[in-house]
Enzyme design. Sequence first.
Site, PDB file in Angstrom:
ATOM      1  CG  ASP A   1      -0.575  -4.774   8.009  1.00  0.00           C
ATOM      2  OD1 ASP A   1      -1.697  -5.117   7.586  1.00  0.00           O
ATOM      3  OD2 ASP A   1       0.289  -4.141   7.382  1.00  0.00           O
TER       4      ASP A   1
ATOM      5  CG  ASP B   1       0.730  -2.679  12.331  1.00  0.00           C
ATOM      6  OD1 ASP B   1       1.214  -3.615  11.810  1.00  0.00           O
ATOM      7  OD2 ASP B   1       1.474  -1.453  11.789  1.00  0.00           O
TER       8      ASP B   1
ATOM      9  N   GLY C   1       2.550 -23.237  18.004  1.00  0.00           N
ATOM     10  CA  GLY C   1       2.503 -23.251  19.706  1.00  0.00           C
ATOM     11  C   GLY C   1       3.104 -21.864  19.976  1.00  0.00           C
TER      12      GLY C   1
ATOM     13  CE  LYS D   1       2.386   2.721   6.518  1.00  0.00           C
ATOM     14  NZ  LYS D   1       1.556   1.618   7.319  1.00  0.00           N
TER      15      LYS D   1
ATOM     16  CE1 TYR E   1       8.693  -4.361   3.631  1.00  0.00           C
ATOM     17  CE2 TYR E   1       7.436  -4.872   1.806  1.00  0.00           C
ATOM     18  CZ  TYR E   1       7.655  -4.245   2.735  1.00  0.00           C
ATOM     19  OH  TYR E   1       6.681  -3.361   3.209  1.00  0.00           O
TER      20      TYR E   1
ATOM     21  CE  LYS F   1      10.425  -1.678   8.447  1.00  0.00           C
ATOM     22  NZ  LYS F   1      11.396  -1.850   7.653  1.00  0.00           N
ATOM     23  CG  ASP F   2      10.424  -4.963  11.252  1.00  0.00           C
ATOM     24  OD1 ASP F   2      10.117  -4.756  10.043  1.00  0.00           O
ATOM     25  OD2 ASP F   2      11.426  -4.835  12.001  1.00  0.00           O
ATOM     26  CG  ASP F   3       4.629  -1.348  11.196  1.00  0.00           C
ATOM     27  OD1 ASP F   3       5.625  -0.607  11.100  1.00  0.00           O
ATOM     28  OD2 ASP F   3       3.886  -1.752  10.496  1.00  0.00           O
TER      29      ASP F   3
HETATM   30  C1  F6R Z   1       5.608   0.573   4.577  1.00  0.00           C
HETATM   31  C2  F6R Z   1       4.415   0.128   3.785  1.00  0.00           C
HETATM   32  C3  F6R Z   1       4.061   0.807   2.707  1.00  0.00           C
HETATM   33  C4  F6R Z   1       4.304  -0.120   1.225  1.00  0.00           C
HETATM   34  C5  F6R Z   1       3.908   0.903   0.058  1.00  0.00           C
HETATM   35  C6  F6R Z   1       4.042  -0.217  -0.998  1.00  0.00           C
HETATM   36  O1  F6R Z   1       5.842  -0.233   5.840  1.00  0.00           O
HETATM   37  O2  F6R Z   1       3.838  -0.858   4.408  1.00  0.00           O
HETATM   38  O3  F6R Z   1       4.824   1.917   2.475  1.00  0.00           O
HETATM   39  O4  F6R Z   1       5.393  -0.665   1.350  1.00  0.00           O
HETATM   40  O5  F6R Z   1       2.575   1.511   0.135  1.00  0.00           O
HETATM   41  O6  F6R Z   1       3.234  -1.050  -0.971  1.00  0.00           O
HETATM   42  P1  F6R Z   1       3.025  -2.457  -2.068  1.00  0.00           P
HETATM   43  O7  F6R Z   1       4.296  -2.736  -2.486  1.00  0.00           O
HETATM   44  O8  F6R Z   1       2.062  -3.289  -1.210  1.00  0.00           O
HETATM   45  O9  F6R Z   1       2.285  -1.435  -3.131  1.00  0.00           O
HETATM   46 MG    MG Z   2       0.499  -2.821   5.792  1.00  0.00          MG
HETATM   47 MG    MG Z   3       1.903  -1.158   9.637  1.00  0.00          MG
END
Ligand code: F6R
Ligand code: MG
Ligand code: MG
Length: 365
Positions: A12, A54, A104, A133, A229, A232-234
């Site tokens: 992402d 992503d 690498g 997500k 954090y 997310k590790d999609d």
């Molecule tokens: C979940 C995701 C989103 C963000 C949310 C808050 O994987 O990426 O749900 O966590 O939109 O985002 P921020 O903290 O960047 O405002």
């Molecule tokens: Mg994102």
């Molecule tokens: Mg994502």
Amino acid sequence: MARLTLSVIKADIGGYVGHSTIHPELLEEAKKRLTQAKKGKKLIDFHVTHCGDDLELIMTHRKGVENKDIHKLAWDTFLACTKVAKSLKLYGAGQDLLSDTFSGNVKGMGPGVAEMEFEERKSEPVIVFMGDKTSPGAWNLPLFKMFADPFNTAGIVIDPAMHDGFIFEVVDVYESKTIRFTCPEEMYHLLMFIGAMRKYMIKAIYRKRDGEIGAVASTQKLSLIAGKYVGKDDPVLIVRCQSGFPAVGEALEPFAFPHIVEGWMRGSHHGPLMPVPFHHATPSRFDGPPRVIAAGFQIADGKLIGPVDLFNDPSFDEARRKCNEIANYMRQHGPFEPHRLGLQDLEYTTMDQLMKKFKNRFKAE
Ligand code: F6R
Ligand code: MG
Ligand code: MG
């Protein structure tokens, strides 16, 4: 003919709008980069797509897994796309690139990676599953069903080529250790581990009869890599199909049951995994619910013939309807568990702050 490597590397590197999907200029930039690499014979073929926010690079080559040139190509492509994302002020530009310099191998640097090397069969159907997500543990249940559940996969009962079973390689993502279980013999042991899908994730699956690789999943957990954090590790997943592996329909069948995964809003909620056609991989309701797409390819001398949008089929309508029903139900819990993840699994938390603030207000009961 040299063995073929199929590499799926994703990151992402900027959302449009917010975290919902990707801007077309990022896809264009990635295609431009990989076209150059194909011309220069680094790649045999590629396909660029996205699932939600992503960017997914699907590539074939003959350099083997964890190859420095291929990983650098992916890394440089993500950097180039980040530049575009920054110029458009896309949301979270470069968020999954955790390091400034390439070392690498993109593993441990933020991007998710699933790669496998094999000898191309007379006909080589593969499916690349891509999630948004959610996290790599989301593949445990569907992978178990595909390769070990006779109620899902008829082949393990009635196809002599599959009947011996499969070997599951499981990684403990907290300890960075792997262990192999043989199915069906060790099925109950396997389930004890992979049912705990935050800690134990299926990394690869091999056919017992000849050791041939059948599936490989990305098992990076960004929060563990970064120690905090960072998005997310999609996850992504590659499954080889037919002729001694699950049929295409057997590999897709587990997704007709929308199981509950972790992810969704702020990576901090449980919700159902919705199988969708490519054009619906745009999670917007409460930043979700989590999505999965399935891109089917026939590989011909390394060329990616496809993709076919495999969830673009009305037979998954019922799963999608059920997902919406489950999503409504889960949402009504608001900030309560089990919709919200347990304290130790939250990607966002105010708890540390609150514990400091209220330290002196706690009295012995
Ligand atoms: C979940 C995701 C989103 C963000 C949310 C808050 O994987 O990426 O749900 O966590 O939109 O985002 P921020 O903290 O960047 O405002
Ligand atoms: Mg994102
Ligand atoms: Mg994502």
